[in-house]
Design a protein around this motif. Structure first.
Motif, short mmCIF file in Angstrom:
data_model
loop_
_atom_site.label_atom_id
_atom_site.label_comp_id
_atom_site.label_asym_id
_atom_site.label_seq_id
_atom_site.Cartn_x
_atom_site.Cartn_y
_atom_site.Cartn_z
N SER A 27 44.37 39.34 10.77
CA SER A 27 43.64 40.57 10.45
C SER A 27 44.34 41.75 11.10
O SER A 27 44.93 41.64 12.17
CB SER A 27 42.21 40.48 10.94
OG SER A 27 42.19 40.40 12.34
N ARG A 28 44.24 42.89 10.43
CA ARG A 28 44.88 44.09 10.96
C ARG A 28 43.86 44.99 11.62
O ARG A 28 44.09 46.16 11.82
CB ARG A 28 45.59 44.83 9.83
CG ARG A 28 46.72 44.03 9.27
CD ARG A 28 47.56 44.72 8.26
NE ARG A 28 46.94 45.85 7.59
CZ ARG A 28 47.50 46.52 6.60
NH1 ARG A 28 48.67 46.16 6.17
NH2 ARG A 28 46.90 47.53 6.03
N HIS A 50 40.12 48.12 6.06
CA HIS A 50 39.28 48.89 5.15
C HIS A 50 39.99 50.13 4.62
O HIS A 50 39.44 50.84 3.79
CB HIS A 50 38.00 49.29 5.87
CG HIS A 50 37.17 48.11 6.30
ND1 HIS A 50 37.61 46.82 6.31
CD2 HIS A 50 35.90 48.03 6.72
CE1 HIS A 50 36.68 46.01 6.72
NE2 HIS A 50 35.61 46.72 7.00
N GLU A 51 41.19 50.40 5.08
CA GLU A 51 41.91 51.58 4.63
C GLU A 51 42.60 51.32 3.29
O GLU A 51 42.65 50.20 2.80
CB GLU A 51 42.96 52.00 5.66
CG GLU A 51 42.34 52.53 6.94
CD GLU A 51 43.39 52.97 7.93
OE1 GLU A 51 44.58 53.02 7.54
OE2 GLU A 51 43.03 53.27 9.07
#
Length: 64
Positions: free
Chosen positions: A7-8, A13-14
């Motif tokens: 996950s980043r 969500h961007e």
């Protein structure tokens, strides 16, 4: 089952990265790669010379 993708964090969500961002990231990666190769060539000069000789032989025998 746990998520196997890294996950980043908040970036998930961007918006997807733009082409300019991808090119900038790729350019940075290529700069780092060239720096690492130059360091390896300085540390292992015999191996670097052998690699140059192999590359020259490949270029000599390549047919256009």
């Amino acid at each position: 089952m746990p998520d196997t993708q890294p996950s980043r964090g908040d970036d998930a969500h961007e918006q997807p990265e733009t082409a300019a961002q991808r090119r900038a990231r790729r350019a940075q990666f290529l700069r780092d790669l060239m720096e690492a190769r130059a360091l390896r060539d300085r540390v292992q000069p015999r191996r670097a010379r052998a690699a140059r000789m192999r590359q020259q032989m490949r270029m000599r025998t390549f047919r256009w």
